[in-house]
Design an enzyme around this catalytic site. Structure first.
Site, PDB file in Angstrom:
ATOM      1  N   ARG A 181       0.852  -1.189   0.000  1.00 40.66           N
ATOM      2  CA  ARG A 181       0.000   0.000   0.000  1.00 40.66           C
ATOM      3  C   ARG A 181       0.890   1.243   0.000  1.00 40.66           C
ATOM      4  NH1 ARG A 181      -5.351   0.346   3.574  1.00 40.66           N
ATOM      5  NH2 ARG A 181      -5.790  -1.216   1.980  1.00 40.66           N
ATOM      6  N   LYS A 188      -7.470 -14.018   6.070  1.00 42.72           N
ATOM      7  CA  LYS A 188      -8.027 -14.154   4.728  1.00 42.72           C
ATOM      8  C   LYS A 188      -7.570 -15.458   4.079  1.00 42.72           C
ATOM      9  CE  LYS A 188      -8.028 -10.359   2.451  1.00 42.72           C
ATOM     10  NZ  LYS A 188      -7.751  -9.196   1.568  1.00 42.72           N
ATOM     11  N   LYS A 214       1.995  -7.847   4.873  1.00 39.02           N
ATOM     12  CA  LYS A 214       1.574  -6.612   4.204  1.00 39.02           C
ATOM     13  C   LYS A 214       2.736  -5.638   4.242  1.00 39.02           C
ATOM     14  CE  LYS A 214      -2.237  -4.927   2.258  1.00 39.02           C
ATOM     15  NZ  LYS A 214      -3.161  -5.683   1.397  1.00 39.02           N
ATOM     16  N   SER A 229      -5.579  -7.424  -9.785  1.00 39.17           N
ATOM     17  CA  SER A 229      -6.546  -8.322  -9.152  1.00 39.17           C
ATOM     18  C   SER A 229      -7.863  -7.621  -8.816  1.00 39.17           C
ATOM     19  CB  SER A 229      -5.942  -8.919  -7.874  1.00 39.17           C
ATOM     20  OG  SER A 229      -5.602  -7.884  -6.958  1.00 39.17           O
ATOM     21  N   THR A 257     -11.171  -9.403  -6.939  1.00 36.44           N
ATOM     22  CA  THR A 257     -11.621  -8.946  -5.628  1.00 36.44           C
ATOM     23  C   THR A 257     -13.084  -8.525  -5.686  1.00 36.44           C
ATOM     24  OG1 THR A 257      -9.383  -8.183  -5.098  1.00 36.44           O
ATOM     25  CG2 THR A 257     -11.180  -7.342  -3.736  1.00 36.44           C
ATOM     26  N   ALA A 294     -15.313  -4.536   0.036  1.00 37.25           N
ATOM     27  CA  ALA A 294     -13.941  -4.921  -0.289  1.00 37.25           C
ATOM     28  C   ALA A 294     -12.904  -4.337   0.649  1.00 37.25           C
ATOM     29  CB  ALA A 294     -13.612  -4.487  -1.721  1.00 37.25           C
ATOM     30  N   ALA A 295     -13.262  -3.313   1.420  1.00 32.95           N
ATOM     31  CA  ALA A 295     -12.277  -2.674   2.302  1.00 32.95           C
ATOM     32  C   ALA A 295     -11.760  -3.667   3.337  1.00 32.95           C
ATOM     33  CB  ALA A 295     -12.899  -1.474   2.995  1.00 32.95           C
TER      34      ALA A 295
END
Length: 359
Positions: A54, A78, A90, A153, A157, A265-266
């Site tokens: 991110r 997930k 991440k 993606s 998603t 989706a958040a």
């Protein structure tokens, strides 16, 4: 002397992340390019940690650290919920991608990813795309989602969120599902815009908001009939779909919410775990975010294990099966959907034979 734990820390935080059990957190700096990044590896029991990068203008290092810790933990959940042989990780790059992002910075970041020797595999996220990943890939092979691989993606998603939402709607209202129901989509970037298209094809009525006027203009060009209110949280909608940044579900927003279902989706949609109880108390069905938004992870995992596009799409469609199982158990037991899902995740993490899972 008494020392009070601070949320600025990693291992001795005063918030819920203090007991999250992250295995490794790496702070990365490259003075020549202005790179400041944090890579968080949460759990590798099921396989190497995978999660996107991110690129975001955080207010400061503390905010970035909290985000990457939350996001990496979410990736563990997930992958486990989806039955995928990967761990959770991440990365965040601190700064405005519109002004700071350069090929040199991306290559410097790739070198830091490479230094972890494959414990962390990176991919795209907010502020990064397949073109950026192509540059990162010149410095590391521990990457997925490039133009030479499975690509962006965003659709996967969105499709996962769509099938999850449809399953929740059928669970709540019967076989008509989404048709005729009003959905408020918050965030119409590379995921939210695809979701809007899928919803309209299904016969839903869509309202959408986004902080970016450019994103709204692109959406209007594609779907001129989509309504654009000031807000969707308190709008007259049946389903609230948060598809931007996380933590939009708070005590105040839940009190204002008029929707019967929340599915989007958040990542990390709840400000903290107590919000799940507030949703249940108001009779609102919440599909845990890390279940609904697993489509992108399923895609990039498919790239790693060389699955076909058809196999990947079928895997994403199976998110609906998981959602039905969670909501059915929640209804029959009276437990929160998040608690039911947590049991599934913990069982897979605790009972997994790593060699068998990875095969």
């Amino acid at each position: 002397m008494t020392v009070t734990a601070s949320p600025d820390l990693v291992f001795e935080r005063s918030d819920e992340l203090g007991t999250a059990g992250h295995e490794q957190v790496v702070f990365c700096r490259d003075a020549a390019t202005g790179l400041r990044a944090i890579i968080a590896i949460h759990d590798t029991r099921l396989g190497p940690a995978l999660g996107g990068t991110r690129f975001y203008p955080y207010a400061g290092e503390s905010e970035a650290l909290t985000d990457v810790l939350r996001l990496s933990q979410g990736m563990t959940h997930k992958a486990a919920a989806a039955g995928i042989a990967l761990g959770g990780g991440k990365a965040v790059i601190i700064g405005d991608p519109a002004t700071l992002k350069t090929p040199e910075l991306l290559r410097a970041y790739g070198a830091f990813v490479n230094s972890l020797g494959g414990r962390y595999i990176t991919a795209g996220d907010v502020g990064t795309n397949a073109d950026d990943l192509d540059i990162v890939a010149t410095a590391t092979a521990h990457i997925t989602g490039t133009n030479h691989g499975s690509g962006d993606s965003g659709f996967s998603t969105a499709y996962g969120v769509f099938v999850a939402m449809k399953a929740a709607a059928e669970h709540r209202w019967g076989t008509n599902g989404l048709r005729g129901h009003r959905v408020g989509v918050e965030g119409v970037g590379k995921v939210g815009s695809h979701l809007v298209g899928l919803l309209l094809e299904e016969g839903a009525v869509v309202a959408a908001v986004d902080a970016s006027q450019a994103a709204l203009a692109r959406l209007a060009a594609l779907y001129p009939d989509v309504e654009v209110p000031d807000s969707v949280v308190d709008a007259d909608i049946d389903i609230y779909a948060p598809c931007a940044l996380g933590a939009t579900l708070t005590s105040s927003s839940v009190a204002a919410l008029r929707a019967a279902i929340v599915c989007g989706a958040a990542n990390n949609q709840l400000l903290d775990t107590s919000v799940a109880l507030l949703l249940q108390g108001r009779g609102i069905t919440w599909v845990p975010d890390f279940v609904a938004n697993a489509g992108g992870l399923i895609q990039v995992h498919g790239e790693l294990v060389q699955r076909t596009k058809e196999e990947v799409l079928a895997g994403v469609a199976d998110i609906a099966v998981t959602v039905r199982k969670i909501l059915d158990l929640s209804r029959t037991t009276g437990r929160l959907p998040s608690d039911v899902t947590a049991d599934i995740v913990e069982a897979r993490l605790a009972g997994a034979d790593v060699q068998e899972v990875r095969s």
